[in-house]
Write a protein that holds these residues in place. Structure first.
Motif, PDB file in Angstrom:
ATOM      1  N   GLU A  94       0.828  -1.222   0.000  1.00 36.47           N
ATOM      2  CA  GLU A  94       0.000   0.000   0.000  1.00 36.47           C
ATOM      3  C   GLU A  94       0.854   1.261   0.000  1.00 36.47           C
ATOM      4  O   GLU A  94       0.432   2.308  -0.489  1.00 36.47           O
ATOM      5  CB  GLU A  94      -0.899   0.033   1.235  1.00 36.47           C
ATOM      6  CG  GLU A  94      -2.063  -0.932   1.205  1.00 36.47           C
ATOM      7  CD  GLU A  94      -2.791  -0.908   2.542  1.00 36.47           C
ATOM      8  OE1 GLU A  94      -3.613   0.001   2.742  1.00 36.47           O
ATOM      9  OE2 GLU A  94      -2.512  -1.783   3.383  1.00 36.47           O
ATOM     10  N   TRP A  95       2.044   1.175   0.586  1.00 27.74           N
ATOM     11  CA  TRP A  95       2.921   2.348   0.667  1.00 27.74           C
ATOM     12  C   TRP A  95       3.820   2.505  -0.562  1.00 27.74           C
ATOM     13  O   TRP A  95       4.585   3.445  -0.645  1.00 27.74           O
ATOM     14  CB  TRP A  95       3.772   2.275   1.936  1.00 27.74           C
ATOM     15  CG  TRP A  95       3.224   3.107   3.061  1.00 27.74           C
ATOM     16  CD1 TRP A  95       3.564   4.408   3.357  1.00 27.74           C
ATOM     17  CD2 TRP A  95       2.259   2.728   4.046  1.00 27.74           C
ATOM     18  NE1 TRP A  95       2.848   4.843   4.456  1.00 27.74           N
ATOM     19  CE2 TRP A  95       2.050   3.837   4.900  1.00 27.74           C
ATOM     20  CE3 TRP A  95       1.531   1.559   4.277  1.00 27.74           C
ATOM     21  CZ2 TRP A  95       1.167   3.805   5.973  1.00 27.74           C
ATOM     22  CZ3 TRP A  95       0.646   1.519   5.345  1.00 27.74           C
ATOM     23  CH2 TRP A  95       0.462   2.639   6.178  1.00 27.74           C
ATOM     24  N   LEU A  96       3.712   1.574  -1.512  1.00 25.10           N
ATOM     25  CA  LEU A  96       4.561   1.657  -2.708  1.00 25.10           C
ATOM     26  C   LEU A  96       3.871   2.486  -3.793  1.00 25.10           C
ATOM     27  O   LEU A  96       3.815   2.086  -4.957  1.00 25.10           O
ATOM     28  CB  LEU A  96       4.866   0.247  -3.243  1.00 25.10           C
ATOM     29  CG  LEU A  96       5.880  -0.573  -2.450  1.00 25.10           C
ATOM     30  CD1 LEU A  96       6.026  -1.963  -3.041  1.00 25.10           C
ATOM     31  CD2 LEU A  96       7.239   0.119  -2.439  1.00 25.10           C
ATOM     32  N   ARG A  97       3.315   3.612  -3.398  1.00 26.00           N
ATOM     33  CA  ARG A  97       2.633   4.488  -4.345  1.00 26.00           C
ATOM     34  C   ARG A  97       3.099   5.919  -4.112  1.00 26.00           C
ATOM     35  O   ARG A  97       3.451   6.281  -2.992  1.00 26.00           O
ATOM     36  CB  ARG A  97       1.108   4.432  -4.134  1.00 26.00           C
ATOM     37  CG  ARG A  97       0.477   3.065  -4.240  1.00 26.00           C
ATOM     38  CD  ARG A  97      -1.031   3.210  -4.357  1.00 26.00           C
ATOM     39  NE  ARG A  97      -1.567   4.180  -3.400  1.00 26.00           N
ATOM     40  CZ  ARG A  97      -2.183   3.867  -2.266  1.00 26.00           C
ATOM     41  NH1 ARG A  97      -2.351   2.600  -1.936  1.00 26.00           N
ATOM     42  NH2 ARG A  97      -2.648   4.812  -1.451  1.00 26.00           N
ATOM     43  N   PRO A  98       3.061   6.751  -5.167  1.00 26.55           N
ATOM     44  CA  PRO A  98       3.562   8.120  -4.987  1.00 26.55           C
ATOM     45  C   PRO A  98       2.792   8.929  -3.951  1.00 26.55           C
ATOM     46  O   PRO A  98       3.321   9.905  -3.431  1.00 26.55           O
ATOM     47  CB  PRO A  98       3.433   8.747  -6.381  1.00 26.55           C
ATOM     48  CG  PRO A  98       2.785   7.746  -7.254  1.00 26.55           C
ATOM     49  CD  PRO A  98       2.748   6.434  -6.557  1.00 26.55           C
TER      50      PRO A  98
END
Length: 318
Positions: free
Chosen positions: A279-283
């Motif tokens: 979930e945190w691997l997004r800009p």
């Protein structure tokens, strides 16, 4: 962007109980760095993911409207079109996450992106960057002026003196005021970890910044002698995780300073995936603050497509 972090009342009891196991942090950071990195097409895919998380930055004393314009064009087309076409990624709208400049250059960046028909956000550093040693009123006014010029993200610096002397209430109140001055703009809070002394201090400053409503916490200005390191990142992302467990509000993470190679970017993505999950691997929850990183990523993508590294003149300047 993800939902804003509304913050919470300052919980000094939580802050005072913080203890960080120094050796355990170093061991965890070593484990992450020792991971085998993806190769071939998997590596190429991860590198394109890294590109979409870059805040492409210029923070130099000799910044001009023309080099800001060039930076904006590079942000909208970070990888050469023919390379993306070879990978069948030319229609996936691959851009960097944002452009990051000084407050006086925000209007130039907004104008350039508008002319390029791009909706990329402009991030501005503010609050007496990099030292944060100016009067509170001028720091607040700097935020307001950057927002008025069109910045939709503000990278503030904390007053390190307050963190170093344990004045957490005062730090909380300052950051709350910055958050208010940001209005609708998202706020990233730079801790300048190289100047905070201990991991415990870094963790406490991270917590206080999130309680005060920061949408992101960021390692460094890039101007300190020690910038983004993996051990410090472990401490900060654990603070993000604890804050999420307590409040259910997701706060983003931005390492900055000294991130120059494609390999570095892969390690940072690995750290985020292992510590906070996909979930945190997004800009909207992860950014890489960098000015030269993109050039090396494009070089590696070129190598993946053509089987050789490019000559110096074959890639446009990042």
């Amino acid at each position: 962007m993800s939902a804003r972090n509304p913050g919470m009342q300052l919980d000094l009891e939580w802050v005072s109980k913080v203890r960080v196991n120094h050796q355990a942090v170093l061991k965890r950071a070593q484990q992450i760095q020792a991971r085998k990195l993806a190769k071939k097409q998997w590596q190429a895919a991860w590198l394109l993911k890294a590109v979409t998380c870059i805040d492409l930055t210029t923070l130099a004393g000799d910044d001009t409207p023309s080099n800001v314009h060039r930076l904006c064009l590079k942000a909208t087309q970070p990888i050469r079109h023919d390379l993306l076409k070879s990978m069948d990624m030319h229609d996936k709208d691959i851009t960097t996450a944002a452009v990051c400049v000084y407050p006086a250059r925000v209007a130039d960046a907004v104008k350039s992106l508008k002319a390029a028909n791009s909706s990329l956000p402009v991030a501005s550093v503010a609050t007496g960057f990099p030292a944060g040693q100016t009067h509170l009123q001028s720091r607040l006014e700097e935020v307001r002026l950057a927002v008025a010029d069109g910045a939709s993200e503000i990278d503030i610096v904390i007053n390190r003196m307050l963190a170093l002397t344990g004045q957490w209430e005062a730090l909380y109140q300052e950051i709350r005021q910055f958050r208010e001055a940001c209005g609708e703009a998202h706020m990233k809070t730079i801790l300048a970890v190289g100047e905070l002394g201990t991991f415990t201090n870094v963790y406490k400053a991270s917590l206080v910044a999130m309680m005060a409503g920061s949408d992101f916490i960021k390692t460094s200005t890039g101007k300190e002698s020690v910038n983004a390191t993996y051990p410090v990142a472990v401490v900060m992302v654990r603070a993000i995780r604890d804050y999420f467990m307590r409040t259910r509000h997701k706060v983003g993470f931005k390492p900055a300073g000294g991130i120059r190679t494609a390999k570095d970017s892969l390690v940072w993505l690995t750290l985020m995936k292992e510590e906070l999950g996909d979930e945190w691997l997004r800009p909207d929850l992860f950014r890489l603050g960098a000015s030269t990183l993109l050039a090396d990523i494009e070089r590696q993508v070129y190598h993946y497509v053509n089987g050789r590294y490019p000559a110096y003149h074959e890639l446009p300047l990042a």
